[in-house]
Design an enzyme around this catalytic site. Structure first.
Site, PDB file in Angstrom:
ATOM      1  N   ARG A 124       0.811  -1.235   0.000  1.00  0.00           N
ATOM      2  CA  ARG A 124       0.000   0.000   0.000  1.00  0.00           C
ATOM      3  C   ARG A 124       0.844   1.284   0.000  1.00  0.00           C
ATOM      4  NH1 ARG A 124      -3.092  -3.058   3.770  1.00  0.00           N
ATOM      5  NH2 ARG A 124      -4.806  -4.075   2.686  1.00  0.00           N
ATOM      6  N   LYS A 146       3.537  11.516 -11.412  1.00  0.00           N
ATOM      7  CA  LYS A 146       2.658  10.696 -12.257  1.00  0.00           C
ATOM      8  C   LYS A 146       3.353   9.358 -12.471  1.00  0.00           C
ATOM      9  CE  LYS A 146      -0.053  13.851 -15.112  1.00  0.00           C
ATOM     10  NZ  LYS A 146      -0.327  14.308 -16.492  1.00  0.00           N
ATOM     11  N   GLU A 188      10.424  18.256 -24.821  1.00  0.00           N
ATOM     12  CA  GLU A 188       9.753  18.631 -23.565  1.00  0.00           C
ATOM     13  C   GLU A 188      10.335  19.938 -23.024  1.00  0.00           C
ATOM     14  OE1 GLU A 188       7.099  17.072 -22.653  1.00  0.00           O
ATOM     15  OE2 GLU A 188       7.245  14.988 -23.307  1.00  0.00           O
ATOM     16  N   LYS A 226       8.053  23.035 -13.729  1.00  0.00           N
ATOM     17  CA  LYS A 226       7.170  21.900 -13.441  1.00  0.00           C
ATOM     18  C   LYS A 226       6.800  21.884 -11.956  1.00  0.00           C
ATOM     19  CE  LYS A 226       5.840  17.267 -14.348  1.00  0.00           C
ATOM     20  NZ  LYS A 226       6.009  16.034 -15.098  1.00  0.00           N
ATOM     21  N   GLU A 236      -3.920  17.384 -11.513  1.00  0.00           N
ATOM     22  CA  GLU A 236      -4.346  17.814 -12.857  1.00  0.00           C
ATOM     23  C   GLU A 236      -5.833  18.137 -12.937  1.00  0.00           C
ATOM     24  OE1 GLU A 236      -2.202  15.888 -16.082  1.00  0.00           O
ATOM     25  OE2 GLU A 236      -3.926  16.197 -17.366  1.00  0.00           O
ATOM     26  N   ARG A 240      -2.206  21.958 -14.519  1.00  0.00           N
ATOM     27  CA  ARG A 240      -1.243  20.927 -14.917  1.00  0.00           C
ATOM     28  C   ARG A 240      -1.511  20.413 -16.332  1.00  0.00           C
ATOM     29  NH1 ARG A 240       1.392  16.039 -11.260  1.00  0.00           N
ATOM     30  NH2 ARG A 240       2.733  15.257 -12.938  1.00  0.00           N
ATOM     31  N   ASN A 244       0.449  19.139 -21.097  1.00  0.00           N
ATOM     32  CA  ASN A 244       0.141  18.204 -22.185  1.00  0.00           C
ATOM     33  C   ASN A 244       0.176  18.873 -23.547  1.00  0.00           C
ATOM     34  OD1 ASN A 244      -0.304  16.072 -20.359  1.00  0.00           O
ATOM     35  ND2 ASN A 244      -2.361  16.838 -19.947  1.00  0.00           N
ATOM     36  N   HIS A 247       0.789  16.984 -26.753  1.00  0.00           N
ATOM     37  CA  HIS A 247       0.700  15.553 -26.452  1.00  0.00           C
ATOM     38  C   HIS A 247      -0.528  14.877 -27.055  1.00  0.00           C
ATOM     39  CE1 HIS A 247       3.951  16.556 -23.816  1.00  0.00           C
ATOM     40  NE2 HIS A 247       4.035  15.343 -23.303  1.00  0.00           N
ATOM     41  N   HIS A 251       0.188  11.849 -29.237  1.00  0.00           N
ATOM     42  CA  HIS A 251      -0.235  10.470 -28.951  1.00  0.00           C
ATOM     43  C   HIS A 251      -0.938   9.871 -30.157  1.00  0.00           C
ATOM     44  CE1 HIS A 251      -0.208  11.053 -24.291  1.00  0.00           C
ATOM     45  NE2 HIS A 251       0.975  10.737 -24.777  1.00  0.00           N
ATOM     46  N   HIS A 264       8.497   9.278 -28.214  1.00  0.00           N
ATOM     47  CA  HIS A 264       7.463  10.119 -27.619  1.00  0.00           C
ATOM     48  C   HIS A 264       7.752  11.615 -27.857  1.00  0.00           C
ATOM     49  CE1 HIS A 264       4.617  11.556 -24.604  1.00  0.00           C
ATOM     50  NE2 HIS A 264       5.603  12.220 -24.023  1.00  0.00           N
TER      51      HIS A 264
HETATM   52  P1  NAD Z   1      13.029   5.384 -21.960  1.00  0.00           P
HETATM   53  O1  NAD Z   1      12.867   5.260 -20.523  1.00  0.00           O
HETATM   54  O2  NAD Z   1      12.501   4.288 -22.830  1.00  0.00           O
HETATM   55  O3  NAD Z   1      14.569   5.611 -22.315  1.00  0.00           O
HETATM   56  C1  NAD Z   1      14.957   5.784 -23.662  1.00  0.00           C
HETATM   57  C2  NAD Z   1      16.094   4.828 -24.058  1.00  0.00           C
HETATM   58  O4  NAD Z   1      17.311   5.320 -23.546  1.00  0.00           O
HETATM   59  C3  NAD Z   1      15.935   3.412 -23.523  1.00  0.00           C
HETATM   60  O5  NAD Z   1      16.390   2.504 -24.497  1.00  0.00           O
HETATM   61  C4  NAD Z   1      16.870   3.419 -22.323  1.00  0.00           C
HETATM   62  O6  NAD Z   1      17.334   2.134 -21.985  1.00  0.00           O
HETATM   63  C5  NAD Z   1      17.981   4.291 -22.810  1.00  0.00           C
HETATM   64  N1  NAD Z   1      18.754   4.976 -21.794  1.00  0.00           N
HETATM   65  C6  NAD Z   1      18.279   5.562 -20.676  1.00  0.00           C
HETATM   66  N2  NAD Z   1      19.257   6.215 -20.042  1.00  0.00           N
HETATM   67  C7  NAD Z   1      20.370   6.027 -20.757  1.00  0.00           C
HETATM   68  C8  NAD Z   1      21.706   6.485 -20.624  1.00  0.00           C
HETATM   69  N3  NAD Z   1      22.078   7.316 -19.645  1.00  0.00           N
HETATM   70  N4  NAD Z   1      22.611   6.093 -21.559  1.00  0.00           N
HETATM   71  C9  NAD Z   1      22.227   5.298 -22.588  1.00  0.00           C
HETATM   72  N5  NAD Z   1      20.993   4.850 -22.783  1.00  0.00           N
HETATM   73  C10 NAD Z   1      20.063   5.228 -21.870  1.00  0.00           C
HETATM   74  O7  NAD Z   1      12.351   6.727 -22.527  1.00  0.00           O
HETATM   75  P2  NAD Z   1      12.142   8.179 -21.930  1.00  0.00           P
HETATM   76  O8  NAD Z   1      12.052   9.086 -23.081  1.00  0.00           O
HETATM   77  O9  NAD Z   1      13.109   8.487 -20.853  1.00  0.00           O
HETATM   78  O10 NAD Z   1      10.723   8.063 -21.213  1.00  0.00           O
HETATM   79  C11 NAD Z   1       9.553   7.821 -21.951  1.00  0.00           C
HETATM   80  C12 NAD Z   1       8.508   7.327 -20.985  1.00  0.00           C
HETATM   81  O11 NAD Z   1       8.241   8.338 -20.025  1.00  0.00           O
HETATM   82  C13 NAD Z   1       7.171   6.992 -21.633  1.00  0.00           C
HETATM   83  O12 NAD Z   1       6.707   5.776 -21.123  1.00  0.00           O
HETATM   84  C14 NAD Z   1       6.254   8.136 -21.188  1.00  0.00           C
HETATM   85  O13 NAD Z   1       4.919   7.740 -21.076  1.00  0.00           O
HETATM   86  C15 NAD Z   1       6.850   8.473 -19.845  1.00  0.00           C
HETATM   87  N6  NAD Z   1       6.600   9.856 -19.413  1.00  0.00           N
HETATM   88  C16 NAD Z   1       6.100  10.024 -18.164  1.00  0.00           C
HETATM   89  C17 NAD Z   1       5.873  11.300 -17.687  1.00  0.00           C
HETATM   90  C18 NAD Z   1       5.394  11.495 -16.280  1.00  0.00           C
HETATM   91  O14 NAD Z   1       5.068  12.631 -15.901  1.00  0.00           O
HETATM   92  N7  NAD Z   1       5.363  10.461 -15.471  1.00  0.00           N
HETATM   93  C19 NAD Z   1       6.158  12.422 -18.493  1.00  0.00           C
HETATM   94  C20 NAD Z   1       6.674  12.203 -19.763  1.00  0.00           C
HETATM   95  C21 NAD Z   1       6.892  10.910 -20.225  1.00  0.00           C
HETATM   96  N1  GLY Z   2       4.152  15.181 -18.199  1.00  0.00           N
HETATM   97  C1  GLY Z   2       2.944  15.824 -17.851  1.00  0.00           C
HETATM   98  C2  GLY Z   2       2.708  15.919 -16.389  1.00  0.00           C
HETATM   99  O1  GLY Z   2       3.525  15.517 -15.586  1.00  0.00           O
HETATM  100  O2  GLY Z   2       1.681  16.371 -15.991  1.00  0.00           O
END
Ligand code: NAD
Ligand code: GLY
Length: 369
Positions: A124, A146, A188, A226, A236, A240, A244, A247, A251, A264
């Site tokens: 939990r 998030k 971003e 942020k 949100e 917030r 997006n 986005h 998407h 992305h």
């Molecule tokens: P990712 O986590 O897939 O990383 C991208 C690639 O880079 C992967 O292959 C990873 O293994 C590699 N990598 C990571 N760090 C590295 C490093 N230092 N050196 C070499 N390779 C490295 O992608 P991302 O762009 O970081 O994240 C995308 C994800 O984030 C999506 O799932 C998206 O939905 C999510 N997201 C969440 C929020 C939120 O607010 N929670 C906001 C934006 C995106």
């Molecule tokens: N990436 C959008 C948010 O965190 O709200």
């Protein structure tokens, strides 16, 4: 040598600090933030990051008296799923993590979102730390709480708002990040300037490209922006949603072309160009020179801005109707009143958006795989 800057996320009892620097003392920062009674953590990472960083990272934590388990997941958005979530749960149970222990996300947004959701639900809720290793995770996903996993029928469909204990942003991780991933993170970064901070946008526009940036400043400014938004609207309900920007269209591009064709951030970049074009066409406030400035900045940071020619306006609408923010068949959009000022609107009907998208001149052919 470690240099460090701090950004505070003010959320009452759930407040935390974002530490930004190079060669941060990860072990000391995490050990300080944990209860003195429990000295056990589980590091969650993936098969790409583990060989690069896990050994050193773990040694740093162990040097502070922490006992570290590890959970190494396969790499990719397609593994942000219930199987990986269960793998983390199993590792947590096998390492006998109790409520005083913590999970640590060492990775990009995929690992951060997965680990955060696991932390929100294991017994939990236990503490977790974000140690982002991609630019996108440093400026966006590691901050704000998030957390989510994907369902086969929708991205981020299962999740929770759950804040980390601290975020440790160490710029040294970026040295191994591929250029295309850097550019995706820049989408971003540009987003923050476009929706919230004209001066920051102008700073980005004034530089020749990524290598000319003061990266510590850029990441800190994104985290400040942020943090301000999240402190005012954690769940949100309004403000917030501005984060997006780009986005909703993005998407639709990711889904329409199939995940894996665009990163992305690349899809978000095209989405921002579309939103800027529609903002001008529909007289939302943004001027043509401002729109063109946004497109120029996207190009400057090696990002795409044109719609794939295989996607029609109707395709976009069909995909966007699955968005989490649709209410009574009405899609919510973020449009620009000016560079640095955005607003949420449901004023566009679906037929109008489809015809605006069909008329949009930003269009090209991309090879798909
Ligand atoms: P990712 O986590 O897939 O990383 C991208 C690639 O880079 C992967 O292959 C990873 O293994 C590699 N990598 C990571 N760090 C590295 C490093 N230092 N050196 C070499 N390779 C490295 O992608 P991302 O762009 O970081 O994240 C995308 C994800 O984030 C999506 O799932 C998206 O939905 C999510 N997201 C969440 C929020 C939120 O607010 N929670 C906001 C934006 C995106
Ligand atoms: N990436 C959008 C948010 O965190 O709200």
């Amino acid at each position: 040598m470690s240099t460090e800057q701090l950004v505070h996320v003010a959320l009452g009892a759930d407040s935390y600090d974002i530490h930004i620097g190079t060669n941060l003392p990860h072990g000391a920062l995490i050990a300080q933030a944990m209860s003195a009674k429990t000295r056990k953590v589980l590091i969650v990472t993936n098969e790409t990051i583990a060989p690069l960083y896990l050994q050193q990272f773990k040694a740093d934590l162990e040097a502070q008296g922490l006992t570290c388990g590890e959970c190494i997941l396969p790499d990719g958005e397609e593994y942000k799923n219930v199987d990986s979530y269960m793998q983390i749960m199993t590792a947590a149970i096998e390492h006998q993590l109790d409520r005083g222990c913590a999970l640590i996300a060492l990775g990009g947004g995929v690992i951060g979102d997965l680990t955060g959701f696991a932390a929100a639900t294991y017994q939990r809720g236990i503490a977790f730390f974000q140690v982002p290793t991609t630019l996108l995770a440093m400026v966006d996903s590691s901050v704000g709480g998030k957390t989510a996993i994907n369902h086969p029928q929708g991205k981020n469909m299962i999740g929770a708002f759950y804040q980390p204990q601290a975020v440790l942003i160490d710029l040294t991780f970026l040295k191994t990040l591929p250029e295309r991933q850097i550019a995706a993170g820049m989408a971003e970064v540009i987003k923050y300037g476009a929706i919230l901070d004209r001066a920051f946008f102008d700073y980005l526009a004034s530089k020749a490209g990524y290598s000319a940036l003061d990266l510590a400043y850029v990441i800190k400014r994104c985290c400040e922006l942020k943090a301000e938004v999240v402190a005012q609207d954690e769940k949100e309900h309004g403000l917030r949603a501005l984060l997006n920007f780009g986005h909703t269209f993005g998407h639709a591009i990711e889904v329409g072309l199939g995940f894996g064709n665009f990163l992305h951030g690349e899809a978000v970049a095209i989405g921002m160009a579309i939103a800027a074009w529609i903002s001008v066409e529909s007289k939302f406030g943004l001027t043509e020179p401002e729109r063109d400035a946004l497109v120029e900045v996207l190009k400057r940071y090696d990002l795409p801005y044109q719609i794939p020619d295989t996607l029609t306006g109707d395709d976009f609408v069909a995909h966007m109707l699955h968005d989490k923010k649709v209410k009574a068949g009405r899609i919510s959009y973020i449009m620009l009143q000016a560079l640095g000022r955005a607003a949420v609107t449901r004023a566009y009907d679906n037929a109008q958006i489809a015809s605006l998208l069909t008329a949009c001149p930003y269009r090209t052919h991309y090879d798909q795989h």
